[in-house]
Scaffold this motif. Sequence first.
Motif, PDB file in Angstrom:
ATOM      1  N   ASP A   1      -9.998   2.022 -24.190  1.00 36.65           N
ATOM      2  CA  ASP A   1     -10.742   0.741 -25.435  1.00 36.65           C
ATOM      3  C   ASP A   1     -11.055   0.998 -26.461  1.00 36.65           C
ATOM      4  O   ASP A   1     -11.706   1.861 -26.964  1.00 36.65           O
ATOM      5  N   ALA A   2      -9.787   0.511 -27.508  1.00 31.17           N
ATOM      6  CA  ALA A   2     -10.474   1.138 -28.764  1.00 31.17           C
ATOM      7  C   ALA A   2     -11.485   0.505 -29.205  1.00 31.17           C
ATOM      8  O   ALA A   2     -11.893   0.895 -30.281  1.00 31.17           O
ATOM      9  N   ALA A   3     -12.561  -0.659 -28.611  1.00 33.89           N
ATOM     10  CA  ALA A   3     -13.714  -0.841 -29.203  1.00 33.89           C
ATOM     11  C   ALA A   3     -14.983  -0.008 -28.528  1.00 33.89           C
ATOM     12  O   ALA A   3     -15.824  -0.067 -28.995  1.00 33.89           O
ATOM     13  N   ASN A   4     -14.009   0.830 -27.138  1.00 32.98           N
ATOM     14  CA  ASN A   4     -15.074   2.011 -27.024  1.00 32.98           C
ATOM     15  C   ASN A   4     -16.145   1.814 -26.214  1.00 32.98           C
ATOM     16  O   ASN A   4     -17.118   2.166 -26.110  1.00 32.98           O
ATOM     17  N   THR A   5     -16.480   0.225 -25.772  1.00 30.78           N
ATOM     18  CA  THR A   5     -17.477   0.051 -25.004  1.00 30.78           C
ATOM     19  C   THR A   5     -17.189  -0.221 -23.302  1.00 30.78           C
ATOM     20  O   THR A   5     -17.738  -0.348 -22.335  1.00 30.78           O
ATOM     21  N   VAL A   6     -15.708   0.440 -22.523  1.00 26.61           N
ATOM     22  CA  VAL A   6     -15.288   0.040 -21.541  1.00 26.61           C
ATOM     23  C   VAL A   6     -15.067   2.009 -20.946  1.00 26.61           C
ATOM     24  O   VAL A   6     -14.412   2.160 -21.923  1.00 26.61           O
ATOM     25  N   ARG A   7     -15.763   2.649 -20.195  1.00 22.51           N
ATOM     26  CA  ARG A   7     -15.607   3.963 -19.418  1.00 22.51           C
ATOM     27  C   ARG A   7     -15.504   3.667 -18.297  1.00 22.51           C
ATOM     28  O   ARG A   7     -15.115   4.400 -17.774  1.00 22.51           O
ATOM     29  N   TYR A   8     -15.771   2.742 -17.536  1.00 18.70           N
ATOM     30  CA  TYR A   8     -15.178   2.442 -16.404  1.00 18.70           C
ATOM     31  C   TYR A   8     -14.336   1.221 -15.894  1.00 18.70           C
ATOM     32  O   TYR A   8     -14.565   0.373 -15.862  1.00 18.70           O
ATOM     33  N   TYR A   9     -13.179   1.738 -14.597  1.00 18.97           N
ATOM     34  CA  TYR A   9     -12.274   0.893 -14.426  1.00 18.97           C
ATOM     35  C   TYR A   9     -12.038   1.147 -13.135  1.00 18.97           C
ATOM     36  O   TYR A   9     -12.185   2.091 -11.952  1.00 18.97           O
ATOM     37  N   ARG A  10     -11.547  -0.167 -12.755  1.00 20.99           N
ATOM     38  CA  ARG A  10     -11.460  -0.086 -10.815  1.00 20.99           C
ATOM     39  C   ARG A  10      -9.353  -1.444 -11.221  1.00 20.99           C
ATOM     40  O   ARG A  10      -9.859  -2.276 -11.849  1.00 20.99           O
ATOM     41  N   TRP A  11      -9.252  -1.121 -10.617  1.00 24.06           N
ATOM     42  CA  TRP A  11      -7.226  -1.113 -10.274  1.00 24.06           C
ATOM     43  C   TRP A  11      -7.595  -1.465  -8.640  1.00 24.06           C
ATOM     44  O   TRP A  11      -7.826  -1.117  -8.037  1.00 24.06           O
ATOM     45  N   ASP A  12      -6.718  -3.151  -9.021  1.00 24.30           N
ATOM     46  CA  ASP A  12      -6.259  -3.045  -7.312  1.00 24.30           C
ATOM     47  C   ASP A  12      -4.816  -4.232  -7.527  1.00 24.30           C
ATOM     48  O   ASP A  12      -4.347  -3.837  -9.008  1.00 24.30           O
ATOM     49  N   TYR A  13      -3.464  -4.377  -6.895  1.00 25.08           N
ATOM     50  CA  TYR A  13      -2.006  -4.580  -7.040  1.00 25.08           C
ATOM     51  C   TYR A  13      -1.264  -4.935  -6.025  1.00 25.08           C
ATOM     52  O   TYR A  13      -1.874  -4.992  -4.790  1.00 25.08           O
ATOM     53  N   SER A  14      -0.133  -5.996  -6.306  1.00 24.18           N
ATOM     54  CA  SER A  14       0.484  -6.040  -5.607  1.00 24.18           C
ATOM     55  C   SER A  14       1.745  -5.386  -5.176  1.00 24.18           C
ATOM     56  O   SER A  14       2.501  -5.401  -6.779  1.00 24.18           O
ATOM     57  N   GLU A  15       2.337  -5.548  -3.921  1.00 19.28           N
ATOM     58  CA  GLU A  15       3.830  -4.755  -4.132  1.00 19.28           C
ATOM     59  C   GLU A  15       4.803  -5.522  -3.567  1.00 19.28           C
ATOM     60  O   GLU A  15       4.232  -6.623  -3.371  1.00 19.28           O
ATOM     61  N   ALA A  16       6.087  -5.822  -4.573  1.00 19.13           N
ATOM     62  CA  ALA A  16       6.774  -6.648  -3.691  1.00 19.13           C
ATOM     63  C   ALA A  16       8.637  -5.338  -3.484  1.00 19.13           C
ATOM     64  O   ALA A  16       8.307  -4.561  -4.533  1.00 19.13           O
ATOM     65  N   TRP A  17       9.167  -5.944  -2.977  1.00 18.78           N
ATOM     66  CA  TRP A  17      10.177  -5.086  -2.502  1.00 18.78           C
ATOM     67  C   TRP A  17      11.085  -5.444  -1.855  1.00 18.78           C
ATOM     68  O   TRP A  17      11.282  -6.393  -1.058  1.00 18.78           O
ATOM     69  N   GLU A  18      12.477  -5.517  -2.153  1.00 13.81           N
ATOM     70  CA  GLU A  18      14.065  -6.098  -1.432  1.00 13.81           C
ATOM     71  C   GLU A  18      14.519  -4.652  -0.641  1.00 13.81           C
ATOM     72  O   GLU A  18      14.111  -3.473  -1.129  1.00 13.81           O
ATOM     73  N   PHE A  19      14.706  -5.583   0.667  1.00 10.07           N
ATOM     74  CA  PHE A  19      15.247  -4.108   1.621  1.00 10.07           C
ATOM     75  C   PHE A  19      16.439  -4.949   2.539  1.00 10.07           C
ATOM     76  O   PHE A  19      16.519  -6.289   1.878  1.00 10.07           O
ATOM     77  N   ARG A  20      16.538  -3.875   2.705  1.00  5.12           N
ATOM     78  CA  ARG A  20      18.035  -3.746   4.176  1.00  5.12           C
ATOM     79  C   ARG A  20      17.858  -4.235   5.567  1.00  5.12           C
ATOM     80  O   ARG A  20      17.224  -3.094   5.596  1.00  5.12           O
ATOM     81  N   PRO A  21      18.478  -4.737   5.760  1.00  3.17           N
ATOM     82  CA  PRO A  21      18.171  -4.096   7.675  1.00  3.17           C
ATOM     83  C   PRO A  21      19.311  -2.217   7.632  1.00  3.17           C
ATOM     84  O   PRO A  21      19.999  -2.388   6.751  1.00  3.17           O
ATOM     85  N   LYS A  22      19.204  -1.930   9.392  1.00  3.21           N
ATOM     86  CA  LYS A  22      19.680  -0.987   9.587  1.00  3.21           C
ATOM     87  C   LYS A  22      21.695  -0.988   8.843  1.00  3.21           C
ATOM     88  O   LYS A  22      22.364  -0.169   8.594  1.00  3.21           O
ATOM     89  N   PHE A  23      21.998  -2.221   9.722  1.00  3.61           N
ATOM     90  CA  PHE A  23      23.533  -2.291  10.448  1.00  3.61           C
ATOM     91  C   PHE A  23      23.801  -4.287   9.460  1.00  3.61           C
ATOM     92  O   PHE A  23      22.590  -4.323   9.591  1.00  3.61           O
TER      93      PHE A  23
END
Length: 394
Positions: free
Chosen positions: A152-174
């Motif tokens: 924080d360049a303004a030096n006003t925030v010292r505490y943070y929380r994050w959450d996230y969304s995931e996505a991925w490509e996958f394949r079957p075994k065969f």
Amino acid sequence: MLKIHKACYLLLLALLCCRKPYTPPAITSNGSYLVVEGAINSGSDSTTIKLSRTVNVSSDTASNPVLHAVVSVVSDQNVVFPLTETTNGNYVSAGLNLDNTHTYRLYIKTPDNKQYQSDFVPVSITPPIDSVGFNIVKDPVPGIQIYANTHDAANTVRYYRWDYSEAWEFRPKFVSNYISNGSAIVLRTQAQNISICYTNDVSSDIVLGSSAKLQQNVIYQGPIVFIPSTSEKIEDEYSILLREYALTADAYNFWASLKKNTEQLGSIFDAQPSQINGNIHCITNPSEPVIGYISACTVSSKRVFIANSQLPLWVPTYPYTCQQDSEYYSDPHNGNNYVASDLIPLTSYLIPTTPLCPCPIGDPPPPPAGYLASTRECVDCTIRGSKTPPPFWP
């Protein structure tokens, strides 16, 4: 000696027979408390608040959303910004673009006419996420540790929380290039491809960071999520959308206590359970507990992609036990036509994967002697995902 053994046996039997199941009152309590999740997004992005009620540990119900409630954001000048109910207890508003010189609270009225409101909270300006990256971990468990850098360049925030969304490509075994049309086995068309799919998930853990005890207001490689080397998430291509929220000290302490009570209990050396005090209260019944903490802030986000080519040659663990069986037009052992009986019926649980070709191979090649086949969960990726890639997919 025999009498002593017999006496011990009878005593043990009596003790076992006298055991009765004990269900602690906390498990069967009728208490159903309001749970409020989300934050007031003061910027141009949408605000989403999720309402639910607690369920007993002994209950068969995993979630208990609150439907048909009235939810709104209210300013200290009594300006009301209503939220609209969508699905599964979610209430949403388009970008509020709030004036950060004022304070705001959340107001809730549930279908049973109970009213709830949060304390007024100031608007925090969340700094941008500098970068999202990953480190390859070898010990004790191989995988990747995804991290975030911010300051924080303004030096006003010292505490943070994050959450996230995931996505991925996958394949079957065969992989299956063949399909039954009800009368014969034919090649699949592109539209019938079931070998590349996409799925997604959202974070369920609490991810926090603080620079309050640091000389510089910088979060460097703050850990976000660890993905083991055996995960399907990093089999082909993986994406994470990280969201960052600025917190006040009180909000940070609430989330830190909630994290200790929900994620870090289990042994005598872990943090002991403690009371969690949020900033949401029941106006109708002030003694009723409410679970949640409302903050107001802008939200910063950043999406990154991680390709399998960036990682070591790890082998993912497939979630099912899979094998392939040989299905012949004329079985070498008994002459039965297992293609006709096991593969061609449209209701079959088996899917052909690879042709069993006779030798020698001619020109043109002769028809296959049969096919290797496996069960649907080992061949058809659509039972766990979608063939349509997300709109942001490269």
